[in-house]
Design an enzyme around this catalytic site. Structure first.
Site, PDB file in Angstrom:
ATOM      1  N   LYS A 293      -8.221  -8.450   9.829  1.00  0.00           N
ATOM      2  CA  LYS A 293      -8.313  -7.841  11.187  1.00  0.00           C
ATOM      3  C   LYS A 293     -10.151  -8.662  11.631  1.00  0.00           C
ATOM      4  CE  LYS A 293      -4.545  -4.426  11.001  1.00  0.00           C
ATOM      5  NZ  LYS A 293      -4.365  -3.178  11.469  1.00  0.00           N
TER       6      LYS A 293
ATOM      7  N   GLU B 168       5.889  -4.253  10.236  1.00  0.00           N
ATOM      8  CA  GLU B 168       5.174  -3.342  10.514  1.00  0.00           C
ATOM      9  C   GLU B 168       5.642  -2.704  11.834  1.00  0.00           C
ATOM     10  OE1 GLU B 168       0.878  -5.386   8.582  1.00  0.00           O
ATOM     11  OE2 GLU B 168       1.609  -6.240  10.830  1.00  0.00           O
TER      12      GLU B 168
ATOM     13  N   HIS C  31       1.356 -10.698  15.597  1.00  0.00           N
ATOM     14  CA  HIS C  31       1.238  -9.072  15.523  1.00  0.00           C
ATOM     15  C   HIS C  31       0.824  -8.432  16.257  1.00  0.00           C
ATOM     16  CE1 HIS C  31      -1.976  -6.039  13.397  1.00  0.00           C
ATOM     17  NE2 HIS C  31      -1.115  -7.012  12.604  1.00  0.00           N
TER      18      HIS C  31
ATOM     19  N   GLY D   7      -1.974   1.647  10.557  1.00  0.00           N
ATOM     20  CA  GLY D   7      -3.910   2.165  10.638  1.00  0.00           C
ATOM     21  C   GLY D   7      -3.708   3.593  11.121  1.00  0.00           C
TER      22      GLY D   7
ATOM     23  N   GLU E 289      -0.918  -6.031  17.602  1.00  0.00           N
ATOM     24  CA  GLU E 289      -2.181  -5.606  17.843  1.00  0.00           C
ATOM     25  C   GLU E 289      -2.403  -7.274  18.841  1.00  0.00           C
ATOM     26  OE1 GLU E 289      -4.864  -5.635  14.610  1.00  0.00           O
ATOM     27  OE2 GLU E 289      -4.166  -3.483  14.420  1.00  0.00           O
TER      28      GLU E 289
ATOM     29  N   SER F 255      -0.736   1.457   6.711  1.00  0.00           N
ATOM     30  CA  SER F 255      -1.442   2.233   6.111  1.00  0.00           C
ATOM     31  C   SER F 255      -0.845   1.633   4.712  1.00  0.00           C
ATOM     32  CB  SER F 255      -0.414   3.379   6.687  1.00  0.00           C
ATOM     33  OG  SER F 255      -0.986   3.857   8.205  1.00  0.00           O
TER      34      SER F 255
ATOM     35  N   ASN G 204      -5.599  -8.359   5.512  1.00  0.00           N
ATOM     36  CA  ASN G 204      -4.908  -8.764   6.900  1.00  0.00           C
ATOM     37  C   ASN G 204      -6.498  -7.923   7.512  1.00  0.00           C
ATOM     38  OD1 ASN G 204      -5.710  -9.642   9.678  1.00  0.00           O
ATOM     39  ND2 ASN G 204      -3.698  -8.186  10.627  1.00  0.00           N
TER      40      ASN G 204
HETATM   41  P1  13P Z   1      -3.192  -1.090   8.073  1.00  0.00           P
HETATM   42  O1  13P Z   1      -2.621  -1.501   6.493  1.00  0.00           O
HETATM   43  O2  13P Z   1      -4.471  -0.622   8.351  1.00  0.00           O
HETATM   44  O3  13P Z   1      -2.271   0.197   8.320  1.00  0.00           O
HETATM   45  O4  13P Z   1      -2.498  -2.232   8.244  1.00  0.00           O
HETATM   46  C1  13P Z   1      -1.630  -2.652   8.634  1.00  0.00           C
HETATM   47  C2  13P Z   1      -1.181  -3.996   9.499  1.00  0.00           C
HETATM   48  O5  13P Z   1      -1.172  -4.056  10.449  1.00  0.00           O
HETATM   49  C3  13P Z   1      -1.503  -5.011   8.671  1.00  0.00           C
HETATM   50  O6  13P Z   1      -1.573  -6.665   9.149  1.00  0.00           O
END
Ligand code: 13P
Length: 262
Positions: A22, A178, A106, A184, A108, A224, A20
């Site tokens: 982002k 997640e 997601h 992150g 976010e 992560s 992803n």
């Molecule tokens: P990270 O791998 O940066 O923690 O992000 C995970 C994520 O949100 C994947 O969709």
């Protein structure tokens, strides 16, 4: 599925490594990354690999990835086919540029952009109706976990997200667990925490759609994931793949994740 061999289901679920991106990478970086992955990946027989790219790059990435087994996904979509929804993208539009999958819900989108639980059910329905494979993302915040509410939150997200899906369609759905506190942050769920959440999700799916659907369903872990923890996570019972954010932005970081067992 035979009851004597509980690991049989797991063996038949093909490992799935999803990137992803982002809101990252410029256009050249995105296209270079796809070229690198395409050159490096084999025929995709033993694992599935997909990239969830920023919407503006999807058509170009589709052109470059053509002829490779790399799946191409959008990071979000609207449930209507068209209309006065400024800033939104429909399943119809995604299909039109060669997208075959999409992330729904997601964290976010849920937490930074206040997308509502009940929208996810409509989005999953729209994706299925337009032949786009949805990945429903679920996961609790740290406050919810500390309050002992993680399972309740995940169950609510599953219930609302899969409200309009039928058992027969579930082979086209993927779930991504997640935990928000692991995204992150560099803090990864422990194997026990991941195993517990994935087990709960599979049990929930079994209750709602039946044991066979649950047995076939792939549940990804995200939060992560890095080259140095992917093997441990993939060894957890019930973890069928990973959804990778930060570590998917450079070839050196994502390739060892894709090739975690090689
Ligand atoms: P990270 O791998 O940066 O923690 O992000 C995970 C994520 O949100 C994947 O969709």
């Amino acid at each position: 599925m035979s009851q004597e061999d509980p690991s049989a289901g797991r063996r038949k679920r093909k490992p799935y490594i999803a990137a992803n991106w982002k809101m990252n990478l410029d256009r050249n970086q995105a296209l270079d990354m796809i070229k690198t992955l395409k050159a490096r990946l084999g025929d995709g027989d033993d694992r599935e690999v997909a990239v969830f790219a920023p919407a503006v790059y999807l058509a170009d990435v589709a052109a470059v990835s053509q002829g490779s087994p790399i799946g191409l996904g959008a990071q979000n979509m609207h449930w209507e086919e068209n209309g006065a929804f400024t800033g939104e993208i429909s399943a119809l539009m995604l299909r039109g540029v060669g997208v075959d999958r999409v992330l729904i819900g997601h964290s976010e989108r849920r937490h930074l952009f206040f997308e509502k639980d009940e929208w996810m059910g409509r989005k999953i329905r729209a994706a299925l109706d337009h032949d786009i494979l949805p990945t429903l993302c679920v996961g609790e915040t740290i406050e919810e976990r500390k309050a002992g509410k993680a399972q309740e939150v995940i169950a609510r997200q599953l219930k609302t997200g899969l409200e309009w899906a039928q058992a027969i369609e579930m082979s086209r759905v993927t779930i991504a667990y997640e935990p928000v506190w692991a995204i992150g942050t560099g803090e990864t769920a422990t194997p026990d925490q991941a195993g517990e959440a994935h087990g709960m999700i599979r049990d929930w799916i079994s209750d709602r759609f039946g044991a066979e659907v649950a047995d076939d369903l792939r549940i990804l872990y995200g939060g992560s994931v890095k080259a140095d923890n992917v093997k441990e996570l993939m060894a957890v019972e019930g973890v069928d793949g990973v959804l990778v954010g930060g570590a998917s932005l450079q070839p050196d970081a994502i390739l060892p994740i894709i090739e975690f067992d090689k």
